[in-house]
Design a protein around this motif. Structure first.
Motif, mmCIF file in Angstrom:
data_model
loop_
_atom_site.group_PDB
_atom_site.id
_atom_site.type_symbol
_atom_site.label_atom_id
_atom_site.label_comp_id
_atom_site.label_asym_id
_atom_site.label_seq_id
_atom_site.Cartn_x
_atom_site.Cartn_y
_atom_site.Cartn_z
ATOM 1 N N GLY A 201 10.176 6.860 4.689
ATOM 2 C CA GLY A 201 8.963 6.271 5.251
ATOM 3 C C GLY A 201 7.920 7.317 5.594
ATOM 4 N N SER A 202 8.385 8.511 6.004
ATOM 5 C CA SER A 202 7.439 9.576 6.353
ATOM 6 C C SER A 202 6.735 10.149 5.138
ATOM 7 C CB SER A 202 8.170 10.702 7.095
ATOM 8 O OG SER A 202 9.062 11.389 6.223
ATOM 9 N N LEU A 203 7.238 9.835 3.942
ATOM 10 C CA LEU A 203 6.573 10.309 2.729
ATOM 11 C C LEU A 203 5.174 9.724 2.579
ATOM 12 C CD1 LEU A 203 9.481 10.185 0.103
ATOM 13 C CD2 LEU A 203 8.505 12.209 1.220
ATOM 14 N N GLU A 204 4.913 8.638 3.304
ATOM 15 C CA GLU A 204 3.573 8.040 3.245
ATOM 16 C C GLU A 204 2.514 9.054 3.667
ATOM 17 O OE1 GLU A 204 0.941 4.457 5.309
ATOM 18 O OE2 GLU A 204 2.970 4.901 6.010
ATOM 19 N N VAL B 66 -0.301 10.587 1.129
ATOM 20 C CA VAL B 66 -1.719 10.362 1.433
ATOM 21 C C VAL B 66 -2.468 11.688 1.547
ATOM 22 C CG1 VAL B 66 -3.323 9.542 3.204
ATOM 23 C CG2 VAL B 66 -1.400 8.115 2.507
ATOM 24 N N LEU B 67 -1.890 12.652 2.272
ATOM 25 C CA LEU B 67 -2.572 13.941 2.454
ATOM 26 C C LEU B 67 -2.644 14.704 1.135
ATOM 27 C CD1 LEU B 67 -1.135 15.058 5.902
ATOM 28 C CD2 LEU B 67 -3.419 14.188 5.397
ATOM 29 N N THR C 22 3.668 19.883 3.382
ATOM 30 C CA THR C 22 5.056 19.787 2.940
ATOM 31 C C THR C 22 5.651 18.457 3.385
ATOM 32 O OG1 THR C 22 5.944 20.792 4.964
ATOM 33 C CG2 THR C 22 5.273 22.289 3.185
ATOM 34 N N VAL C 23 6.837 18.156 2.878
ATOM 35 C CA VAL C 23 7.535 16.938 3.282
ATOM 36 C C VAL C 23 7.854 16.976 4.771
ATOM 37 C CG1 VAL C 23 9.645 15.582 2.950
ATOM 38 C CG2 VAL C 23 8.487 16.585 0.970
ATOM 39 N N ASP D 166 6.024 18.408 7.042
ATOM 40 C CA ASP D 166 4.777 18.062 7.729
ATOM 41 C C ASP D 166 4.656 16.546 7.861
ATOM 42 O OD1 ASP D 166 3.838 20.678 8.085
ATOM 43 O OD2 ASP D 166 3.043 20.739 6.051
ATOM 44 N N GLY D 167 4.940 15.870 6.764
ATOM 45 C CA GLY D 167 4.873 14.409 6.775
ATOM 46 C C GLY D 167 5.872 13.795 7.744
ATOM 47 N N LEU D 168 7.077 14.396 7.808
ATOM 48 C CA LEU D 168 8.104 13.888 8.718
ATOM 49 C C LEU D 168 7.659 14.031 10.174
ATOM 50 C CD1 LEU D 168 10.963 12.777 9.157
ATOM 51 C CD2 LEU D 168 11.796 15.135 9.131
ATOM 52 N N LEU D 169 7.128 15.205 10.521
ATOM 53 C CA LEU D 169 6.666 15.417 11.895
ATOM 54 C C LEU D 169 5.517 14.478 12.232
ATOM 55 C CD1 LEU D 169 6.740 17.094 14.529
ATOM 56 C CD2 LEU D 169 5.053 18.607 13.479
ATOM 57 N N LEU D 170 4.576 14.316 11.313
ATOM 58 C CA LEU D 170 3.443 13.431 11.548
ATOM 59 C C LEU D 170 3.902 12.000 11.797
ATOM 60 C CD1 LEU D 170 1.015 14.784 8.796
ATOM 61 C CD2 LEU D 170 0.572 14.805 11.252
ATOM 62 N N ASP D 171 4.796 11.516 10.934
ATOM 63 C CA ASP D 171 5.237 10.127 11.040
ATOM 64 C C ASP D 171 6.042 9.899 12.309
ATOM 65 O OD1 ASP D 171 5.241 7.528 9.766
ATOM 66 O OD2 ASP D 171 7.395 7.804 9.515
ATOM 67 N N MET D 172 6.981 10.806 12.611
ATOM 68 C CA MET D 172 7.791 10.654 13.822
ATOM 69 C C MET D 172 6.919 10.707 15.075
ATOM 70 S SD MET D 172 10.958 10.201 12.882
ATOM 71 C CE MET D 172 10.201 9.193 11.607
ATOM 72 N N GLY D 173 5.919 11.584 15.068
ATOM 73 C CA GLY D 173 5.024 11.688 16.223
ATOM 74 C C GLY D 173 4.195 10.437 16.420
ATOM 75 N N VAL D 174 3.668 9.890 15.316
ATOM 76 C CA VAL D 174 2.866 8.668 15.414
ATOM 77 C C VAL D 174 3.718 7.503 15.903
ATOM 78 C CG1 VAL D 174 1.569 6.955 14.084
ATOM 79 C CG2 VAL D 174 1.186 9.381 13.671
#
Length: 309
Positions: free
Chosen positions: A213-216, A220-221, A229-230, A232-240
């Protein structure tokens, strides 16, 4: 639900959505594909939580039920609690006992939360030790203390209910709550002891659900030309998701998700306002797409199945 959905739809700016879609073009299909796979992995995790009764429910039916209920949870002020209650209702036509259904819903939610917390901690630690995330700046001491107080308080309340002997006539509601908590705890403990393999597999699938799911964010970026990086996406998604959890009572997390997007993008060094608006617009567009799919699932499959049963 329709009233809340309308409140959600009318705050979405069609011009921003159109501009964002024009920038990414057919690449938006990759976003839909990643979320499709994430939802499928989440369904698989719940399927294992049903234990020996899982063969009584086709996976495609479970996928539709889960998607409809997660969509309801998005707009219900009770958040995922409202969606989880609907899961219990929609599983009634199937030959699965009520205690098994309730246990599967509760343990799947617990495993989802635990896997999300583990991923968030791992992502934060990885960025911190690589010097990319100043913990003191991103997690103020006051916030950490507040979260700890809330968690300890909830734990003490539950413990108090479980250990205190409430008189059924004097405190009927508390007595019923204690009896229900004891029953649920007994069922969860029995499931864990009798199906350790299924619990482990469910945890793995829920973890994969969050990762995919965090690959979204990553997709997008990348489509907007940012070198991420992947992880980065994981941290962004988990934080949101963590920010959205704080405003879970807000139907559709209107404004809350946008704030989470802005905070997390700034944490990874992306402070572009146009990008933030575009990312938020694309994520809302993805949600609208799956809301329509959820309405189709309910209208043409689940509701008819309930009528025929």
């Amino acid at each position: 639900m329709l009233v809340l959905l309308w409140q959600y739809v009318k705050v979405i700016d069609p011009q921003q959505v159109r501009a964002a879609l024009m920038k990414v073009g057919v690449g938006f299909g990759w976003v839909i594909l990643s979320t499709s796979l994430a939802y499928a992995l989440g369904t698989w995790g719940w399927w294992y939580c049903l234990g020996d009764s899982r063969t009584s429910i086709p996976k495609i039916d479970l996928f539709m039920i889960r998607h409809v209920c997660e969509t309801v949870g998005l707009f219900n002020p009770a958040s995922f609690a409202g969606g989880d209650m609907l899961k219990i209702v929609l599983l009634r036509p199937y030959s699965v006992s009520q205690p098994t259904v309730v246990t599967s819903v509760i343990i799947s939610r617990i495993l989802m939360i635990l896997s999300q917390i583990c991923l968030l901690i791992l992502a934060v630690l990885w960025f911190y030790f690589h010097g990319k995330l100043p913990i003191r700046a991103s997690l103020p001491n006051v916030s950490i203390l507040l979260i700890a107080i809330i968690c300890v308080s909830l734990g003490l309340i539950i413990y108090r209910i479980l250990v205190f002997d409430f008189h059924s006539k004097k405190y009927p509601k508390l007595a019923r709550a204690k009896a229900r908590l004891v029953q649920v705890w007994s069922e969860l403990n029995h499931f864990y002891r009798s199906h350790p393999k299924e619990v482990a597999l469910a945890f793995i699938f829920f973890t994969l659900h969050w990762v995919v799911g965090s690959l979204e964010f990553y997709i997008v970026l990348k489509l907007f030309g940012y070198d991420v990086t992947v992880l980065d996406g994981l941290l962004l998604d988990m934080g949101v998701i963590a920010v959205k959890a704080a405003g879970a009572f807000v139907p559709g997390q209107i404004g809350v998700e946008e704030l989470g997007n802005k905070i997390m993008l700034a944490l990874v060094g992306i402070s572009s306002i146009p990008l933030w608006l575009s990312v938020s617009a694309l994520r809302r567009t993805r949600q609208l797409f799956w809301i329509v799919i959820g309405a189709i699932f309910y209208s043409f499959f689940i509701y008819k199945k309930r009528l025929y049963s």
